[in-house]
Design an enzyme around this catalytic site. Sequence first.
Site, PDB file in Angstrom:
ATOM      1  N   TYR A  59     -62.938 -19.680  86.509  1.00  0.00           N
ATOM      2  CA  TYR A  59     -62.762 -18.623  85.608  1.00  0.00           C
ATOM      3  C   TYR A  59     -64.128 -18.033  85.083  1.00  0.00           C
ATOM      4  O   TYR A  59     -64.133 -17.407  83.953  1.00  0.00           O
ATOM      5  CB  TYR A  59     -61.451 -18.510  84.870  1.00  0.00           C
ATOM      6  CG  TYR A  59     -60.373 -18.624  85.660  1.00  0.00           C
ATOM      7  CD1 TYR A  59     -59.587 -17.723  86.398  1.00  0.00           C
ATOM      8  CD2 TYR A  59     -59.687 -20.048  85.899  1.00  0.00           C
ATOM      9  CE1 TYR A  59     -58.500 -18.084  87.542  1.00  0.00           C
ATOM     10  CE2 TYR A  59     -58.795 -20.080  86.383  1.00  0.00           C
ATOM     11  CZ  TYR A  59     -58.331 -18.881  87.197  1.00  0.00           C
ATOM     12  OH  TYR A  59     -57.436 -19.987  88.170  1.00  0.00           O
ATOM     13  N   TYR A  94     -59.216 -15.343  75.503  1.00  0.00           N
ATOM     14  CA  TYR A  94     -57.924 -16.021  75.973  1.00  0.00           C
ATOM     15  C   TYR A  94     -57.821 -17.042  74.674  1.00  0.00           C
ATOM     16  O   TYR A  94     -57.582 -18.178  74.477  1.00  0.00           O
ATOM     17  CB  TYR A  94     -57.931 -16.819  76.424  1.00  0.00           C
ATOM     18  CG  TYR A  94     -58.031 -15.990  78.298  1.00  0.00           C
ATOM     19  CD1 TYR A  94     -56.447 -15.313  78.427  1.00  0.00           C
ATOM     20  CD2 TYR A  94     -59.113 -16.593  78.819  1.00  0.00           C
ATOM     21  CE1 TYR A  94     -56.782 -15.197  79.828  1.00  0.00           C
ATOM     22  CE2 TYR A  94     -59.116 -15.811  79.840  1.00  0.00           C
ATOM     23  CZ  TYR A  94     -57.807 -15.037  80.922  1.00  0.00           C
ATOM     24  OH  TYR A  94     -58.188 -14.809  82.337  1.00  0.00           O
ATOM     25  N   GLU A 144     -51.219 -24.628  94.368  1.00  0.00           N
ATOM     26  CA  GLU A 144     -52.503 -24.014  94.709  1.00  0.00           C
ATOM     27  C   GLU A 144     -53.362 -23.572  93.558  1.00  0.00           C
ATOM     28  O   GLU A 144     -53.017 -23.059  92.881  1.00  0.00           O
ATOM     29  CB  GLU A 144     -51.331 -22.582  94.963  1.00  0.00           C
ATOM     30  CG  GLU A 144     -50.758 -21.848  95.930  1.00  0.00           C
ATOM     31  CD  GLU A 144     -49.355 -20.540  95.069  1.00  0.00           C
ATOM     32  OE1 GLU A 144     -50.069 -20.160  94.199  1.00  0.00           O
ATOM     33  OE2 GLU A 144     -48.754 -20.170  96.183  1.00  0.00           O
ATOM     34  N   PRO A 145     -53.610 -25.453  93.258  1.00  0.00           N
ATOM     35  CA  PRO A 145     -54.758 -25.963  92.407  1.00  0.00           C
ATOM     36  C   PRO A 145     -56.187 -24.693  92.275  1.00  0.00           C
ATOM     37  O   PRO A 145     -56.149 -24.681  93.396  1.00  0.00           O
ATOM     38  CB  PRO A 145     -54.962 -26.885  92.802  1.00  0.00           C
ATOM     39  CG  PRO A 145     -55.347 -27.021  93.375  1.00  0.00           C
ATOM     40  CD  PRO A 145     -54.157 -25.934  94.565  1.00  0.00           C
ATOM     41  N   GLY A 146     -56.882 -24.022  91.077  1.00  0.00           N
ATOM     42  CA  GLY A 146     -57.723 -23.637  90.957  1.00  0.00           C
ATOM     43  C   GLY A 146     -58.115 -24.696  89.874  1.00  0.00           C
ATOM     44  O   GLY A 146     -59.285 -24.623  90.496  1.00  0.00           O
ATOM     45  N   GLY A 190     -51.870 -23.875  88.477  1.00  0.00           N
ATOM     46  CA  GLY A 190     -51.911 -24.355  86.759  1.00  0.00           C
ATOM     47  C   GLY A 190     -52.464 -25.657  85.738  1.00  0.00           C
ATOM     48  O   GLY A 190     -51.864 -25.507  84.759  1.00  0.00           O
ATOM     49  N   CYS A 193     -73.165  -5.893  73.104  1.00  0.00           N
ATOM     50  CA  CYS A 193     -73.211  -5.441  71.716  1.00  0.00           C
ATOM     51  C   CYS A 193     -71.752  -4.520  71.674  1.00  0.00           C
ATOM     52  O   CYS A 193     -71.432  -3.192  71.990  1.00  0.00           O
ATOM     53  CB  CYS A 193     -73.311  -3.479  71.879  1.00  0.00           C
ATOM     54  SG  CYS A 193     -75.705  -4.016  72.405  1.00  0.00           S
TER      55      CYS A 193
HETATM   56  N1  LLP Z   1     -51.404 -19.578  92.249  1.00  0.00           N
HETATM   57  C1  LLP Z   1     -51.183 -18.169  92.040  1.00  0.00           C
HETATM   58  C2  LLP Z   1     -50.466 -17.326  91.986  1.00  0.00           C
HETATM   59  C3  LLP Z   1     -51.765 -17.688  90.429  1.00  0.00           C
HETATM   60  O1  LLP Z   1     -51.637 -16.038  89.606  1.00  0.00           O
HETATM   61  C4  LLP Z   1     -53.048 -18.837  89.866  1.00  0.00           C
HETATM   62  C5  LLP Z   1     -53.832 -17.846  88.550  1.00  0.00           C
HETATM   63  C6  LLP Z   1     -53.577 -19.963  90.548  1.00  0.00           C
HETATM   64  C7  LLP Z   1     -52.290 -20.110  92.059  1.00  0.00           C
HETATM   65  C8  LLP Z   1     -53.682 -20.743  90.026  1.00  0.00           C
HETATM   66  O2  LLP Z   1     -53.520 -21.455  88.871  1.00  0.00           O
HETATM   67  P1  LLP Z   1     -54.654 -22.728  88.003  1.00  0.00           P
HETATM   68  O3  LLP Z   1     -54.693 -23.844  89.324  1.00  0.00           O
HETATM   69  O4  LLP Z   1     -56.074 -21.922  88.728  1.00  0.00           O
HETATM   70  O5  LLP Z   1     -54.000 -22.256  86.851  1.00  0.00           O
HETATM   71  N2  LLP Z   1     -58.527 -15.905  83.635  1.00  0.00           N
HETATM   72  C9  LLP Z   1     -57.468 -17.091  83.894  1.00  0.00           C
HETATM   73  C10 LLP Z   1     -56.790 -17.329  84.298  1.00  0.00           C
HETATM   74  C11 LLP Z   1     -55.725 -16.902  85.444  1.00  0.00           C
HETATM   75  C12 LLP Z   1     -55.203 -17.816  86.643  1.00  0.00           C
HETATM   76  C13 LLP Z   1     -54.119 -16.430  87.307  1.00  0.00           C
HETATM   77  N3  LLP Z   1     -53.660 -16.915  87.947  1.00  0.00           N
HETATM   78  C14 LLP Z   1     -58.859 -18.192  82.346  1.00  0.00           C
HETATM   79  O6  LLP Z   1     -59.692 -18.435  82.943  1.00  0.00           O
HETATM   80  O7  LLP Z   1     -57.747 -18.800  82.147  1.00  0.00           O
END
Ligand code: LLP
Length: 415
Positions: free
Chosen positions: A375, A319, A276-278, A241, A346
Amino acid sequence: MNQLSFQYLDNTLYCEQVALADIVRRCGTPCFVYSQAEILSRFQSYRAGFGDTPHQICYAVKANSNLSILRLLAEQGAGFDIVSGGELFRVLKAGGDPAKIVFSGVGKTAQEIDYAISSGIHSFNCESPDEMRLIDSIAARLGRKARVAFRVNPDIDARTHPYISTGLKKNKFGVDISEAPHLYQEALRYEHLQVQGVSCHIGSQILETEPLLEAAGKVLELVDSLRAAGVPIEYLDFGGGLGVAYHIHEPAPEVAEVVSKICRLAAGRGLTLHVEPGRSIVGPAGVLLTRVLYRKRNQEKEFVVVDAAMTELIRPVLYDAHHEIIPLRRAPGRPGFVADVVGPVCETGDFLARDRELPQVAPGDLLAVCTAGAYGFVQASNYNARPRPAEILVDGDTWTTIRKRETYDDLIRGE
Ligand code: LLP
């Protein structure tokens, strides 16, 4: 740009030591380009934040699931946070260690649970009593014990876009934190579950760290009370997050600082900490390259029509997200203009930017849509029968195509 991996040199935009225009010359547009050094340095920031605290960094595969990126992170010792059987398949194909995989998500199917237990994943982040019972029964059938954590919902506002906020009571995620003690007691009675963790994830693109720390505090209180009640909690998963800067000069949380604060909060309990960073690992490490097709204006507005669209980057319309758009070749001193940057799809929602101050551009010019490493490709679609773009990974002065551009034949495969 606000990170070192993408920089102008003589008014030409580089990713590490590769001029982005050179990549376009060979592979065309639209395409995603990622910096390996940026990904690695972001991963290292998490490491640095943990210091000596026992931990596991489980990269959230959903942010960018390209095999080469998964492999790169696996080689660094990363674990993975998955939300589907498909993501598990990808991680295993990329050489990820199953013992470092956590399985999150509110709707795991029986088949996915079976696949995950059979593959020997570390644990499930369980989101409901029904799911707990299903995991137990599948583990029993397989003659295994499944490690579980409940994902608790602390009812904290992550102060982010409502579609990516997950920690409020009204959201579908997790189990109510007040009901958790009772659920843990129930789980202890299931023979094929090992209830050893607690997990929590309150949302994504979180720019203010107070909600994260507040959630951490609440979850730690829960851990203490569970332990006092005889539940052998060994690890705590804080989810992902952490937000990144999408605007130039936007302040974003310092990863190492936030992580070390969390470590201090959790200290003295002998817990292993998971995150759990993305986005904060791959987001700023990628750009989407696109070519200007046309400029047009009506009585109201000016438009720059480019060859990338909502099919490559849906974040602006989904978003209301801001992504900086900068030229591959800069011409300082020339006056800019204001326009919408739109794609060929379109839909009126097909825009990459609205009312944006842009540098002078003409058809044929190349642009980079910034901070598109997370994403971006993963949310790409074939709408309007558009082949999905290529993905490129830059390492120093070399680059590799890590996913080919789709062909028209790819579009009809399986029909
Ligand atoms: N762990 C869980 C359980 C999650 O649901 C998520 C993201 C993450 C970790 C990773 O979160 P991060 O570190 O990436 O913020 N498509 C959207 C983002 C959706 C995120 C969903 N869950 C966007 O483009 O902003």
